[in-house]
Design a protein around this motif. Structure first.
Motif, PDB file in Angstrom:
ATOM      1  N   THR A   1      -4.842   4.636   0.163  1.00  0.00           N
ATOM      2  CA  THR A   1      -4.578   3.173  -0.353  1.00  0.00           C
ATOM      3  C   THR A   1      -5.131   3.034  -1.698  1.00  0.00           C
ATOM      4  O   THR A   1      -4.450   2.318  -2.654  1.00  0.00           O
TER       5      THR A   1
ATOM      6  N   ALA B   1      -2.159   1.538  -3.951  1.00  0.00           N
ATOM      7  CA  ALA B   1      -2.094  -0.046  -3.822  1.00  0.00           C
ATOM      8  C   ALA B   1      -1.524  -0.636  -5.089  1.00  0.00           C
ATOM      9  O   ALA B   1      -1.970  -0.175  -6.125  1.00  0.00           O
TER      10      ALA B   1
ATOM     11  N   SER C   1       4.052   8.189  -0.205  1.00  0.00           N
ATOM     12  CA  SER C   1       4.004   6.892  -0.957  1.00  0.00           C
ATOM     13  C   SER C   1       5.547   6.303  -0.713  1.00  0.00           C
ATOM     14  O   SER C   1       6.150   7.038  -1.492  1.00  0.00           O
TER      15      SER C   1
ATOM     16  N   THR D   1       0.894  -1.195   0.035  1.00  0.00           N
ATOM     17  CA  THR D   1      -0.042  -0.099  -0.036  1.00  0.00           C
ATOM     18  C   THR D   1       0.912   1.263  -0.021  1.00  0.00           C
ATOM     19  O   THR D   1       0.402   2.466  -0.122  1.00  0.00           O
TER      20      THR D   1
ATOM     21  N   ASP E   1       2.278  -1.838   5.626  1.00  0.00           N
ATOM     22  CA  ASP E   1       3.261  -2.679   5.029  1.00  0.00           C
ATOM     23  C   ASP E   1       4.266  -3.292   6.076  1.00  0.00           C
ATOM     24  O   ASP E   1       4.528  -4.334   5.924  1.00  0.00           O
TER      25      ASP E   1
END
Lengths: 585, 434
Positions: A252, A256, A506, A218, A224
């Protein structure tokens, strides 16, 4: 076939009692005629010659004696190419088309074709004379990023079917006949690219179900590393209002590592869906470089839309997820929020005058929730490919109290629990997943023992923090104080993640492994620090450096620079590694 | 065609049942007693047994009273003539003006198609710094004011009604004390804001059923004005009374209660009202501010709890002020980037310092030594509270921001504020040469 019809004999909210004349089945769809509109409803109870319909629209204007037409079909969705990028309501009505037809408001009784009427470039993969079974591929069409397989409808009988005719390569409308099949008895079936499937039945045209053993990345560190989710697994995210459930789900859905994301906005704010609707087409999918919308389907039944179709919406969503899974794709279904879905069941149960269970939820609440989450799974298809459906559901517990029936019923059936805490969200610690109360049964990207060690420091740190609240900083030993600071370090530099920072929002798996290794070393160190002031200043410096590090592009020059600085920083004060931790390195 | 039924089968609470044919769900009816007349609407059909809720309450209704079905659902008149008028929960005039019957529109209409919604983009200026600066109200937002009984929430609403820069105010009062109703009326009339206001008021002594209709009436009218291009602000007070009347009706109808007696559809019922807030592309907008009193200051009580899941943030009213910590406008990010370059930074900086002030205050009350820094903070907190937090302050956003800088410069050195240097360079008030 003679259509069964009936007459309305009672109306109570969105439940309508209908007296019918010949055979009808449970969960079949009926239409109530009110003036010149037809209102869709689903049979949910039959008692002698009276059927109870839950109506998916507002029932004002329905009168006793109104005609009801039954369809002999269960509540179904259309499956075929063109589902991706669509925005549907809970009954698979395309909302943008509805808007262009009806304007600002959702008019009741308007049902449009869910699958857009468009042409596709069809390439057959079977030839005349071949024998096929349900879910076998007849041909393919390119749908955006994917090769969409046109399959033998899952609804056909599970026997051998002979291909009598199949269209040559070319462009066909989605509703053109593309193949004709014949079974052993000589029954012929004409097939188009579209077929329907009843939403409340799981699609089971696969060889076997596999254990979900592959991590679904994710790019959210706390998930994670500490609380992983698996492809084909299930997880739930309960939290009080304002704790950031929806923001977390949006994060997400963007990051993802799956092929397709289906967002089921079930009974939540319309404004939140609008953000997705307007943002996703603008965002690019880092994996493919195309618009994020191209891998997304949105099912949107917001809180002011009819309650009964809210109940249907999660099933609609999961059916589409299963359909794409049949093509060997990994699908993530995000349902926000399952509590609203449960409340829709509760409202219906109340109207049916069923004996209520806890907090007036129906007694079958738990089995329904279990049934839904069990539709997730990683499967091996008949041709050997692997596909998966992962389900993540948010729960909105009343008063933020996890002891309520929906949260408890969900916890029993999911593989990971990401509990959001008001305390953390108030302190602006995002994502506000409580690292101590939450759990996951799946394997993550970092060796379990190391994670366990980091988690034990978190635990111990929080214990010491509690203790310090009583005895004060003075009554705490320097060693305990160091452990406390280590816990705070994990929290600040690893668990928290800035979703607004372009870099930090991210974090790739590779980077997570990389930074965790250094964090682990810092945590394992035994430090030579004399008093708490020194401890505090040491950890403050480390924390500041680490946070800077998080915001720097991975493996850039500056990245390595800060890494070296961090190495020197902790090694300068460290005497040795903790022997237990050293064994894990 | 309009048949009159004169056999009432049962009377329970405010619900009566009659045997009748050809009646539609939600239809309106008139119940006529020898000395009075009341509206009622159909809430349940069971064969020829029709259940109706009587708007004025079932008190004094006899089994021999007449029930006449009108064949239409509940409606309300919509025109410019509504402006400046006051109605009760059935749409009957409460002032001495004439009853309106032209251009009737349905209440409780369908929801807005989510695909037609747009991302909110305009702020609503209220002249209240705690709203404009710290938790900006945005067009199409729905925000509750969480408050304990006794707090001046109606004063706050009246102030907003007078000051907010919108075209039209629709005020829905539910279970208002008669004094409060008079307060609203007088305040708005004296300030001249009445001419852009429409009031639907249910007072505590009026029948319960009417209380449930107030939000629908107010929102139906507001929605039409918004579609006609008006920027409408709907003020509702108090939604807890609305929820309580729903509870009362549900129990009368033998519905299974879910949580503390409230019906299972509390969330959906609240949501279908709050979700009326919308910004119509190419037309006007509808914004909702609704008071929700929290029984026992308990935010986990079903009404504030469900409300919190529906709305886009909340204002906490505590100690006569809009509390800066619990309060949150989820949409403020959409607009406060375009107001003035120092808006966001000043907002964050001032709140952080105010949080430190609270800590110092706590330290002081526990008898600890006050440092020089603490004294600075205490001075800052006092100034902040009196100059910005007080509800009677009415200044434009820009003035409020300037005032913020002034307060900061009065208490701190520039580097103590934690604000970015370039902002300080451009915004820090120059010391007057005295």
């Amino acid at each position: 076939m003679a259509n069964t019809s009936g007459r309305v004999i009672g109306v109570n909210g969105n439940m309508v009692s209908v007296q019918f004349d010949s055979a009808i089945s449970k969960n079949e769809v009926g239409y109530i005629r009110v003036g010149d509109v037809r209102l869709k409803g689903e049979v949910i109870r039959i008692n002698k010659d009276v059927a109870s319909l839950q109506v998916f629209e507002m029932t004002n204007g329905v009168s006793v004696g109104d005609l009801v037409e039954f369809t002999h079909e269960m509540l179904s969705v259309e499956l075929g190419p063109g589902l991706l990028q669509q925005i549907y309501d809970g009954l698979q009505n395309p909302l943008p088309e509805l808007a262009s037809q009806c304007g600002f408001f959702l008019q009741r009784g308007v049902y449009l074709d869910p699958i857009p009427n468009q042409d596709w470039e069809f390439t057959p993969v079977v030839k005349v004379g071949d024998v096929v079974r349900p879910a076998d591929t007849l041909g393919t069409v390119p749908e955006g990023l994917f090769t969409h397989q046109i399959m033998v409808p899952f609804t056909l009988a599970e026997t051998d079917w002979k291909v009598v005719s199949i269209n040559a390569q070319g462009t066909y409308n989605v509703r053109d006949t593309i193949a004709v099949l014949e079974d052993l008895k000589g029954n012929k079936r004409e097939l188009t690219m579209v077929f329907t499937w009843p939403v409340k039945k799981a699609i089971s045209c696969y060889e076997e179900r596999l254990r979900p053993d592959e991590t679904l990345v994710t790019k959210i560190r706390i998930i994670d590393t500490f609380l992983p989710v698996a492809k084909g697994g299930t997880y739930c995210t309960p939290g009080p209002f304002g704790a950031g459930k929806t923001v977390l789900q949006h994060m997400t859905s963007r990051n993802a590592d799956v092929d397709i994301v289906i967002i089921a906005a079930c009974g939540e704010r319309a404004g939140e869906v609008v953000e997705v609707l307007k943002e996703f087409p603008e965002l690019t999918d880092p994996k493919t470089g195309r618009s994020l919308m191209e891998r997304t389907i949105i099912i949107c039944n917001t809180s002011s839309m009819p309650v009964a179709s809210r109940e249907a919406s999660v099933y609609t969503a999961v059916t589409m997820a299963e359909y794409y899974r049949q093509m060997g794709l990994n699908v993530l279904l995000l349902a926000d929020s399952t509590s609203r879905w449960a409340q829709a069941m509760r409202e219906m149960s109340g109207r049916l005058e069923e004996i209520p269970g806890e907090e007036a939820f129906p007694a079958y609440l738990e089995s329904r929730i279990a049934e839904f989450y069990e539709r997730a799974g990683k499967v091996r298809l008949k041709d050997g490919r692997i596909g998966s459906v992962t389900i993540g559901g948010t729960v909105s517990p009343a008063g933020g109290n996890f002891e309520e029936p929906v949260t408890q019923a969900t916890l029993k059936v999911v593989g990971a629990f990401h509990g959001l805490s008001r305390e953390r969200s108030d302190a602006r610690k995002y994502p506000a997943i409580d690292p101590l109360g939450s759990w996951s049964k799946y394997t993550g990207v970092i060796p379990g023992k190391k994670v366990e060690f980091a988690r034990s420091i978190l635990f111990r740190g929080s214990e010491i923090n509690q203790m310090m609240k009583v005895v004060g900083e003075e009554g705490t030993s320097v060693n305990d104080y160091i452990t406390y600071q280590k816990g705070e370090l994990v929290d600040a530099c690893y668990l928290q993640q800035n979703s607004f920072d372009p870099i930090d929002s991210s974090v790739s798996i590779e980077r997570q492994r990389y930074t965790f290794t250094l964090l682990f070393k810092i945590l394992s160190g035994i430090y030579d620090l004399e008093d708490k002031k020194q401890v505090r200043s040491f950890f403050n410096t480390v924390r500041q450096k680490f946070l800077d590090w998080n915001n720097i592009e991975y493996k850039s020059e500056r990245f390595f620079q800060i890494e070296t600085e961090l190495e020197n920083l902790y090694k300068g004060k460290m005497t040795s590694f903790d022997p237990d931790a050293e064994k894990l390195m | 065609m309009q048949k009159v039924y004169s056999k009432i089968e049962s009377i329970v609470g405010n619900v009566i049942t009659v045997r009748a044919n050809g009646v539609s769900n939600s239809d309106l009816a008139i119940v006529t007693s020898p000395n009075s007349q009341s509206y009622a609407n159909v809430i349940k059909l069971d064969g020829d047994l029709v259940s109706l809720q009587v708007f004025s309450g079932a008190q004094g209704i006899s089994t021999g009273d007449q029930v006449r079905f009108l064949g239409v659902p509940m409606r309300v008149s919509y025109s410019e003539n509504l402006l400046g008028r006051v109605f009760d929960g059935t749409g009957t005039p409460r002032d001495k003006g004439p009853a309106l019957s032209e251009n009737m529109i349905d209440i409780g209409g369908p929801a807005v198609n989510p695909a037609k919604r747009i991302i909110p983009r305009n702020m609503i200026r209220t002249g209240i710094p705690m709203i404009d600066v710290f938790n900006t109200l945005v067009e199409s937002q729905k925000l509750p004011i969480f408050s304990v009984s006794g707090e001046p929430y109606n004063e706050l609403l009246a102030r907003i009604a007078m000051q907010a820069e919108v075209d039209l105010i629709v005020l829905g009062g539910m279970g208002l004390k008669y004094d409060d109703y008079l307060f609203f009326k007088d305040t708005l009339e004296n300030s001249g804001a009445m001419s852009r206001t429409i009031m639907f008021v249910h007072t505590a002594s009026d029948p319960t059923v009417e209380c449930m209709l107030v939000p629908d009436l107010a929102l139906a009218v507001a929605e039409r004005f918004a579609l006609d291009g008006k920027k409408v602000l709907v003020l509702l007070t108090d939604m807890t009374n609305f929820a309580d009347s729903m509870k009362e009706m549900a129990i009368t109808m033998d519905q299974v209660p879910s949580n503390r007696g409230y019906p299972g559809d509390l969330y959906s019922s609240l949501a279908s009202r709050y979700e009326k807030a919308v910004d119509f592309e190419g037309a006007g907008s509808l914004t909702i501010l609704a008071v929700t009193t929290m029984p026992g200051d308990d935010v986990t009580h079903p009404v504030p709890d469900n409300t919190g899941y529906i709305t886009e943030g909340q204002y906490y009213l505590k100690g006569g002020r809009i509390e800066p910590f619990g309060s949150l406008s989820r949409l403020k990010q959409q607009v406060n980037k375009d107001t003035r370059d120092d808006h966001r930074a000043l907002m964050d900086g001032m709140i952080k310092l105010y949080a430190s002030y609270r800590e110092s205050l706590e330290k002081k009350s526990m008898g600890f030594m006050m440092t020089e820094w603490d004294d600075k903070l205490l001075k800052y907190g006092r100034l902040f509270e009196s100059k910005l937090m007080d509800l009677s302050v009415n200044i434009a956003l820009e003035q409020a921001l300037d005032l913020g800088w002034e307060i900061l410069s009065e208490c701190f050195e520039p580097n103590e504020t934690g604000l970015k240097s370039d902002l300080i360079l451009s915004r820090w008030p120059k010391k007057s040469a005295d």
